[in-house]
Design a protein around this motif. Sequence first.
Motif, mmCIF file in Angstrom:
data_model
loop_
_atom_site.group_PDB
_atom_site.id
_atom_site.type_symbol
_atom_site.label_atom_id
_atom_site.label_comp_id
_atom_site.label_asym_id
_atom_site.label_seq_id
_atom_site.Cartn_x
_atom_site.Cartn_y
_atom_site.Cartn_z
ATOM 1 N N THR A 15 62.334 76.459 -5.408
ATOM 2 C CA THR A 15 63.544 76.020 -4.441
ATOM 3 C C THR A 15 64.590 77.161 -4.272
ATOM 4 N N ASP A 16 64.890 77.967 -5.349
ATOM 5 C CA ASP A 16 65.855 79.042 -4.848
ATOM 6 C C ASP A 16 67.436 78.336 -5.451
ATOM 7 N N ARG A 17 67.297 77.451 -6.153
ATOM 8 C CA ARG A 17 68.562 76.763 -6.484
ATOM 9 C C ARG A 17 68.604 77.026 -8.041
ATOM 10 N N ASP A 20 65.866 76.469 -11.187
ATOM 11 C CA ASP A 20 64.501 76.635 -10.699
ATOM 12 C C ASP A 20 63.783 77.082 -11.969
#
Length: 161
Positions: A15-17, A20
């Motif tokens: 998700t690149d958040r 993650d």
Amino acid sequence: MAADVSPGTTPSRVTDRPGDTSPFALGLLLRRAHWRAAAVMEEALRPLGIELRHFAVLIVLVDRGPTVQRDLAAATGSDKAAIMRIVDDLERRGLAVRKNVPGDRRARAVEITPQGVEIFDAAHVTAEPLAERLVADLSPGEPEKLTDLLTRIAYPAGGEA
């Protein structure tokens, strides 16, 4: 090839958040941190009239002394054409010079000039407050710990750098 996933479960998706848990999370965080750090360093170098790619070459020249272009390319992760353009830029600015290598008519060594050393030193002074801003959200001692951890990732004990 399908990932091993137990029936009824969903694989972790990138998700690149923050938070993650995918196997790509660390790499993605390092990439994002690199982008931020590079932007801060570009901001520090801008008033000096050079870019990060130029500074990367100056770092190698300060560290190693005169260096042949193919070794500069390897040390900075540049290709041969890019390193030639960077050295051309540095020469135009009077920050580096190419010199013949004794015993090898084809090789040219790049050497930093006194003006290049001045810019190199000035960059460190300019970067100091910006680098502090980069780690402003970390607690005391954490910037040093982060540096230690990243050093261990970049230069593993087994020498796989």
